[in-house]
Design an enzyme around this catalytic site. Sequence first.
Site, mmCIF file in Angstrom:
data_model
loop_
_atom_site.group_PDB
_atom_site.id
_atom_site.type_symbol
_atom_site.label_atom_id
_atom_site.label_comp_id
_atom_site.label_asym_id
_atom_site.label_seq_id
_atom_site.Cartn_x
_atom_site.Cartn_y
_atom_site.Cartn_z
ATOM 1 N N ALA A 296 15.444 -35.954 -14.055
ATOM 2 C CA ALA A 296 14.299 -36.768 -14.456
ATOM 3 C C ALA A 296 13.894 -36.354 -15.861
ATOM 4 O O ALA A 296 14.361 -35.338 -16.375
ATOM 5 C CB ALA A 296 13.129 -36.567 -13.494
ATOM 6 N N MET A 297 13.021 -37.158 -16.485
ATOM 7 C CA MET A 297 12.535 -36.849 -17.829
ATOM 8 C C MET A 297 11.046 -37.135 -17.902
ATOM 9 O O MET A 297 10.596 -38.206 -17.491
ATOM 10 C CB MET A 297 13.305 -37.674 -18.870
ATOM 11 C CG MET A 297 12.837 -37.486 -20.299
ATOM 12 S SD MET A 297 13.139 -35.791 -20.912
ATOM 13 C CE MET A 297 11.912 -35.713 -22.225
ATOM 14 N N GLU A 298 10.326 -36.184 -18.498
ATOM 15 C CA GLU A 298 8.869 -36.186 -18.436
ATOM 16 C C GLU A 298 8.196 -37.021 -19.526
ATOM 17 O O GLU A 298 7.196 -36.579 -20.098
ATOM 18 C CB GLU A 298 8.377 -34.741 -18.524
ATOM 19 C CG GLU A 298 8.619 -34.038 -19.883
ATOM 20 C CD GLU A 298 9.920 -33.256 -19.976
ATOM 21 O OE1 GLU A 298 10.855 -33.574 -19.232
ATOM 22 O OE2 GLU A 298 9.992 -32.335 -20.805
ATOM 23 N N HIS B 44 7.204 -31.438 -10.539
ATOM 24 C CA HIS B 44 7.688 -30.788 -11.767
ATOM 25 C C HIS B 44 7.390 -31.662 -12.992
ATOM 26 O O HIS B 44 6.807 -31.205 -13.973
ATOM 27 C CB HIS B 44 9.189 -30.530 -11.607
ATOM 28 C CG HIS B 44 9.891 -30.012 -12.814
ATOM 29 N ND1 HIS B 44 10.468 -28.758 -12.869
ATOM 30 C CD2 HIS B 44 10.144 -30.569 -14.026
ATOM 31 C CE1 HIS B 44 11.017 -28.577 -14.043
ATOM 32 N NE2 HIS B 44 10.843 -29.674 -14.777
ATOM 33 N N GLU B 45 7.781 -32.932 -12.904
ATOM 34 C CA GLU B 45 7.590 -33.817 -14.066
ATOM 35 C C GLU B 45 6.101 -34.013 -14.361
ATOM 36 O O GLU B 45 5.700 -34.092 -15.523
ATOM 37 C CB GLU B 45 8.268 -35.170 -13.830
ATOM 38 C CG GLU B 45 9.774 -35.109 -13.571
ATOM 39 C CD GLU B 45 10.557 -34.323 -14.595
ATOM 40 O OE1 GLU B 45 10.190 -34.348 -15.779
ATOM 41 O OE2 GLU B 45 11.538 -33.647 -14.203
ATOM 42 N N GLU C 227 10.373 -25.535 -19.234
ATOM 43 C CA GLU C 227 10.990 -25.800 -17.926
ATOM 44 C C GLU C 227 10.519 -24.821 -16.856
ATOM 45 O O GLU C 227 10.263 -25.205 -15.720
ATOM 46 C CB GLU C 227 12.506 -25.783 -18.042
ATOM 47 C CG GLU C 227 13.059 -26.974 -18.813
ATOM 48 C CD GLU C 227 12.465 -28.293 -18.349
ATOM 49 O OE1 GLU C 227 12.192 -28.447 -17.145
ATOM 50 O OE2 GLU C 227 12.246 -29.179 -19.189
HETATM 51 ZN ZN LIG Z 1 11.339 -30.187 -16.705
#
Ligand SMILES: [Zn+2]
Length: 503
Positions: free
Chosen positions: A256-258, A289-290, A312
């Site tokens: 995924a990408m935030e 997490h995102e 991260e």
């Molecule tokens: Zn991340």
Amino acid sequence: MSVLTRDEAQTRAELLDVHRYTIELDLTGGDDTFDSRTLIRFAARVDGNTFVELKPAELRSVTLDGHPLDPEALDGNRLALPHLTAGEHELRVDARMRYSRTGEGMHRFTDPTDGETYVYTQLFLDDVQRVFAAFDQPDLKAVFELSVQAPQDWTVLTNGITEQADGVWKAAPTPLISTYLVAVAAGPWHSVRTEHRGLPFGLHCRRSLAPYLDADADELLDITRACFDRYHEKFDEPYPFDSYDQAFVPEFNAGAMENPGLVTFRDEFVYRSAVTDTERQTRAMVIAHEMAHMWFGDLVTLKWWDDIWLNESFAEYMGYQTLTEATRFTDTWTDFGVTRKSWGYDADQRPSTHPVAPEAVDDTASALLNFDGISYAKGASALRQLVAWLGEKDFLAGINTHFARHRFANATLADFIDNLAGATDRDVHAWADAWLRTTGVDTLTPRITPGEHGTCALTVDRAGSRPHRVAAGLYDRDLGDDGGQLVLRERLHLDLPRTDAHP
Ligand SMILES: [Zn+2]
């Protein structure tokens, strides 16, 4: 193509103050390329030379303050801006850009199920240049104002709320964000929309996956809301963006990408058959997490890529912890201990081991060279140890100072440590040196020695040099009808190197 060095980025950040990008993308022009027009408003603090980055299929025209520059002067991905005078400037770039088939830049995908086409951006690190002209480094934050022309039956998602008129989607200007966090996802999306705390929340996937998304929408939104509320209990700073969309996109390279306000996930997370609860927990973990990145990563962003591990590790720690506290997935740390942490132990005992915090990352090409189980899992474990060692109250106080001081700006590991140190009497700088600048594992060995009257003493030997705060659980054996179980009686906290604790 040139990669950006740390020195070049520092020099450019000293010279420029970038205010605003006004970007027009036209996605109606065919299968291979799209049009990209960019207006960058910026100031030079003194007279100087610099450059802007772009990787076009065709550079049609460039003007600086109304004066044309020669498009032929583009050298690889760099267009020189020589002899800039101190003061305000306007750079206009008109280009034709290539769609990507590799997930970098503006990825284009046609669904084999129904022939529908979708595009979305992944601009992490230095791929914004594949979509529009930019001063492409994380510490030159700016406001981004996007408008996107798209085919009639498409929906265009961006970081901010969009409005559509005559096939042109205009996005609300973003707050100050980094170039690598700009996002667009366009296509005939299937969407599930709701509101939470007055903010629009959306889930999106390609149409052919609609029944599967709908089947899980309640679970996805419940986890999203629970994490969102829990972060608001932990963090003083409210959610910094105007909406929260989660798009499940095809052929995505990462998990995924935030992107602020528009998180993209690989659409394998839209489950098409029965899955285990562990897989559901993994998906929930990625959601948590995102979302942590909205504060740590997006609101406060690393200054340079040497701190990507901290970005991260923080999201990893916060994601696991928040999922445990706020959702039905209460055993996430067990999963972390069994699967993720062993990834870190393994990497840390090889000849290729390295400190959690690297000393220097000289350019964008080397930013991810050493990115492994140490960066994610050992880093997150070290942060968890830091929380145990400081106490959560002081840790969160330091984090909230960090957010308040650097909101919509950038910060370094040194800033992070300083802000934590301000919230405690403990020597966080020494902790950071011992945990983040060294390699290898410490070994802790517990010994239980019987004493008088049924008592016993617990001693923990430490092979290694780092400070540890560990918990020891004392259990009673409950011999019930079902074969018995262990019941926690007491939890003792031990600070190492001081090693004795007596029940
Ligand atoms: Zn991340």
